[in-house]
Structures are given as C-alpha cells and as structure tokens.
Design an enzyme around this catalytic site. Structure first.
Site, PDB file in Angstrom:
ATOM      1  N   GLY A  60       0.779  -1.239   0.000  1.00 56.12           N
ATOM      2  CA  GLY A  60       0.000   0.000   0.000  1.00 56.12           C
ATOM      3  C   GLY A  60       0.811   1.290   0.000  1.00 56.12           C
ATOM      4  O   GLY A  60       0.275   2.359  -0.264  1.00 56.12           O
ATOM      5  N   ASP A 118      -4.913   1.746  11.095  1.00 54.22           N
ATOM      6  CA  ASP A 118      -6.343   1.517  11.304  1.00 54.22           C
ATOM      7  C   ASP A 118      -6.522   0.940  12.716  1.00 54.22           C
ATOM      8  O   ASP A 118      -6.486   1.683  13.692  1.00 54.22           O
ATOM      9  CB  ASP A 118      -6.821   0.573  10.193  1.00 54.22           C
ATOM     10  CG  ASP A 118      -8.311   0.341  10.182  1.00 54.22           C
ATOM     11  OD1 ASP A 118      -9.050   1.192  10.688  1.00 54.22           O
ATOM     12  OD2 ASP A 118      -8.757  -0.701   9.649  1.00 54.22           O
ATOM     13  N   LYS A 146      -6.756   6.383  11.064  1.00 55.82           N
ATOM     14  CA  LYS A 146      -8.189   6.257  11.405  1.00 55.82           C
ATOM     15  C   LYS A 146      -8.277   5.962  12.896  1.00 55.82           C
ATOM     16  O   LYS A 146      -8.469   4.806  13.293  1.00 55.82           O
ATOM     17  CB  LYS A 146      -8.797   5.083  10.622  1.00 55.82           C
ATOM     18  CG  LYS A 146      -9.384   5.453   9.294  1.00 55.82           C
ATOM     19  CD  LYS A 146     -10.387   4.425   8.789  1.00 55.82           C
ATOM     20  CE  LYS A 146      -9.733   3.281   8.070  1.00 55.82           C
ATOM     21  NZ  LYS A 146     -10.673   2.424   7.305  1.00 55.82           N
ATOM     22  N   PHE A 167     -13.984   3.434   4.607  1.00 60.62           N
ATOM     23  CA  PHE A 167     -13.025   2.578   3.913  1.00 60.62           C
ATOM     24  C   PHE A 167     -12.579   3.324   2.661  1.00 60.62           C
ATOM     25  O   PHE A 167     -13.371   3.657   1.795  1.00 60.62           O
ATOM     26  CB  PHE A 167     -13.608   1.208   3.556  1.00 60.62           C
ATOM     27  CG  PHE A 167     -12.512   0.256   3.175  1.00 60.62           C
ATOM     28  CD1 PHE A 167     -11.806  -0.422   4.151  1.00 60.62           C
ATOM     29  CD2 PHE A 167     -12.128   0.111   1.847  1.00 60.62           C
ATOM     30  CE1 PHE A 167     -10.740  -1.260   3.812  1.00 60.62           C
ATOM     31  CE2 PHE A 167     -11.069  -0.718   1.498  1.00 60.62           C
ATOM     32  CZ  PHE A 167     -10.383  -1.398   2.485  1.00 60.62           C
ATOM     33  N   VAL A 168     -11.282   3.618   2.608  1.00 59.18           N
ATOM     34  CA  VAL A 168     -10.768   4.457   1.528  1.00 59.18           C
ATOM     35  C   VAL A 168      -9.875   3.667   0.580  1.00 59.18           C
ATOM     36  O   VAL A 168      -9.258   2.676   0.974  1.00 59.18           O
ATOM     37  CB  VAL A 168      -9.996   5.672   2.086  1.00 59.18           C
ATOM     38  CG1 VAL A 168     -10.945   6.656   2.751  1.00 59.18           C
ATOM     39  CG2 VAL A 168      -8.895   5.255   3.057  1.00 59.18           C
TER      40      VAL A 168
HETATM   41  P1  IMP Z   1      -4.454  -2.220  10.803  1.00 59.71           P
HETATM   42  O1  IMP Z   1      -3.569  -3.435  10.921  1.00 59.71           O
HETATM   43  O2  IMP Z   1      -5.882  -2.508  11.188  1.00 59.71           O
HETATM   44  O3  IMP Z   1      -3.920  -0.985  11.470  1.00 59.71           O
HETATM   45  O4  IMP Z   1      -4.596  -1.896   9.282  1.00 59.71           O
HETATM   46  C1  IMP Z   1      -3.539  -1.593   8.513  1.00 59.71           C
HETATM   47  C2  IMP Z   1      -3.681  -2.170   7.127  1.00 59.71           C
HETATM   48  O5  IMP Z   1      -5.054  -2.450   6.776  1.00 59.71           O
HETATM   49  C3  IMP Z   1      -3.188  -1.141   6.158  1.00 59.71           C
HETATM   50  O6  IMP Z   1      -1.825  -1.351   5.863  1.00 59.71           O
HETATM   51  C4  IMP Z   1      -4.089  -1.338   4.975  1.00 59.71           C
HETATM   52  O7  IMP Z   1      -3.499  -2.271   4.074  1.00 59.71           O
HETATM   53  C5  IMP Z   1      -5.369  -1.942   5.499  1.00 59.71           C
HETATM   54  N1  IMP Z   1      -6.440  -0.918   5.642  1.00 59.71           N
HETATM   55  C6  IMP Z   1      -6.983  -0.438   6.776  1.00 59.71           C
HETATM   56  N2  IMP Z   1      -7.937   0.467   6.531  1.00 59.71           N
HETATM   57  C7  IMP Z   1      -7.991   0.583   5.180  1.00 59.71           C
HETATM   58  C8  IMP Z   1      -8.786   1.393   4.290  1.00 59.71           C
HETATM   59  O8  IMP Z   1      -9.638   2.209   4.654  1.00 59.71           O
HETATM   60  N3  IMP Z   1      -8.537   1.209   2.964  1.00 59.71           N
HETATM   61  C9  IMP Z   1      -7.607   0.332   2.472  1.00 59.71           C
HETATM   62  N4  IMP Z   1      -6.855  -0.415   3.269  1.00 59.71           N
HETATM   63  C10 IMP Z   1      -7.045  -0.304   4.609  1.00 59.71           C
END
Ligand code: IMP
Ligand code: MG
Length: 203
Positions: A60, A118, A146, A167-168
């Site tokens: 990403g 996230d 977020k 969700f972006v």
């Molecule tokens: P976390 O482990 O929940 O903090 O999420 C991190 C990973 O989830 C990021 O590196 C993204 O790949 C994916 N992610 C979380 N939210 C989004 C979103 O809104 N759009 C796209 N990918 C997301």
C-alpha cells in the site's frame, strides 16, 4: 465556466467510469502533494545528522513512499517488509509476512512507513520485529490515520491526514488489490464491499 475552472473541477472529481464504485474524493492529489512536503520537513528535522533506513510496508505504500522520499533531503537506504492480511472484505484477518527485511538496522535510525494506521494490528506485529534488531531509534510514519478504529495501543509519529472511519482506496490503498492507481484518496461505496462480503459468506 472558464476552461481553467472546468479543468480543475474535472481533476477533483471521481472519473466517470468509477462513479458507481468510488463515492467521493476525500483527499485530492494536490492536498496530498502539499502535505507530503511539510511531512518531509518534519522528518528531516528529527533525523538530521544520521543516515536513515526507510522501511516501507508492501504494497500500500508504493505511491506515498515514492513521493515522500523524493522530498527527503537526507542520506537514506531503503528496504521493504511484505505483510498481508488475509481477511474478508474490509476486515483484517491473519497477518502473514511475505518479505523479510534485508538491511541491517542495528544501531540505525529507522523510519517505518505504512499507508494507513487503522486498528493498529499490523504495526503491533511489525514494530516488535524491528525493535528486536536493536535500532538506535524507530519512528512510524503513515499517510492516513483512522483513530476511531484503534484496538491496539499504537500511535504514529508522523501522520499525513487523520480521517474518519471510511473505507478508503487510491494513492496506493486497495480494496481486494484494486484501485491502488487512483491519484487521490477516495471513499469506497459500501455496496462494493458488502457485495464481496456476501459472496464470501455464501461460499
Ligand atoms: P491495521 O492493521 O488494522 O492498522 O490496518 C492496517 C492495514 O489495513 C493497512 O496497511 C491497509 O493495508 C489496510 N487498511 C486499513 N484500513 C484501510 C482502508 O480504509 N482502505 C484500504 N486499506 C485499509
Ligand atoms: Mg491493504
């Protein structure tokens, strides 16, 4: 309407072919470009005098990383960690490392980059892995944050933009590996991920 205004309006609206999938633009190409320059100044200030090891999480970060490091006036080396989450729809599942760090970070200054913070689950797995390699210092930089969704006690040192719980997609961020090539950050239409979740449940 003047030709110039027409052009800028077209640039700041969702391309016609995507209007049923991407609800709206949340952060424009211009806003991203401007913020990246100020972010780079903040990072330079904190890391001056030392060579940096930039560790970027795949996939990403591709666009954000490429734009950010071009504005970093610091000596640096670059490496990647591959981490994938096998979840369904927009929920993250089990984390799998698909590429390990190759550069030696012991005693080094590390800047860890991700596209979005996230729940904090990804960082809560990656940070201890890097800490175990004994860097001198480690800072976290994310394009998006977020905070409403956080379940793990993780904060980033540098945040491009704080966003609400949408969700972006775009500017490197995907849904099911799609939309990464959009030059802006847009909000995905909920019907897109609801349809996919339904298909997964039905399987
Ligand atoms: P976390 O482990 O929940 O903090 O999420 C991190 C990973 O989830 C990021 O590196 C993204 O790949 C994916 N992610 C979380 N939210 C989004 C979103 O809104 N759009 C796209 N990918 C997301
Ligand atoms: Mg992703």
């Amino acid at each position: 309407m003047s030709a110039k205004l027409k052009k800028s309006k077209a640039k700041n609206s969702v391309p016609r072919r995507l209007r049923s999938e991407v609800e709206k633009i949340l952060i424009t190409e211009e806003q991203i470009a401007r913020r990246i320059k100020t972010l780079a100044r903040e990072i330079e200030r904190d890391f001056r005098g030392h060579e940096l090891v930039v560790v970027s999480l795949l996939n990403g970060t591709v666009m954000f990383l490429a734009d950010l490091i071009r504005h970093l006036n610091l000596p640096l080396r670059l490496d990647f960690i591959g981490v994938s989450s096998y979840g369904s729809g927009t929920e993250s599942g089990e984390l799998v490392f698909t590429k390990e760090l190759r550069l030696d970070v012991q005693g080094r200054d590390v800047l860890l980059i991700d596209d979005i913070l996230d729940t904090g689950k990804t960082m809560s797995h990656v940070l201890p892995k890097i800490r175990a390699l004994n860097p001198r210092k480690i800072k976290v930089c994310v394009l998006l944050d977020k905070p409403e969704r956080r379940t793990h006690d993780i904060e980033a040192d540098y945040v491009g933009f704080k966003i609400p719980d949408f969700f972006v997609v775009g500017y490197g961020l995907d849904f099911a590996e799609r939309y990464r090539n959009l030059p802006f950050v847009g909000v995905l239409h909920p019907h897109i991920y609801k349809e996919v979740s339904k298909q997964i449940v039905q399987k």
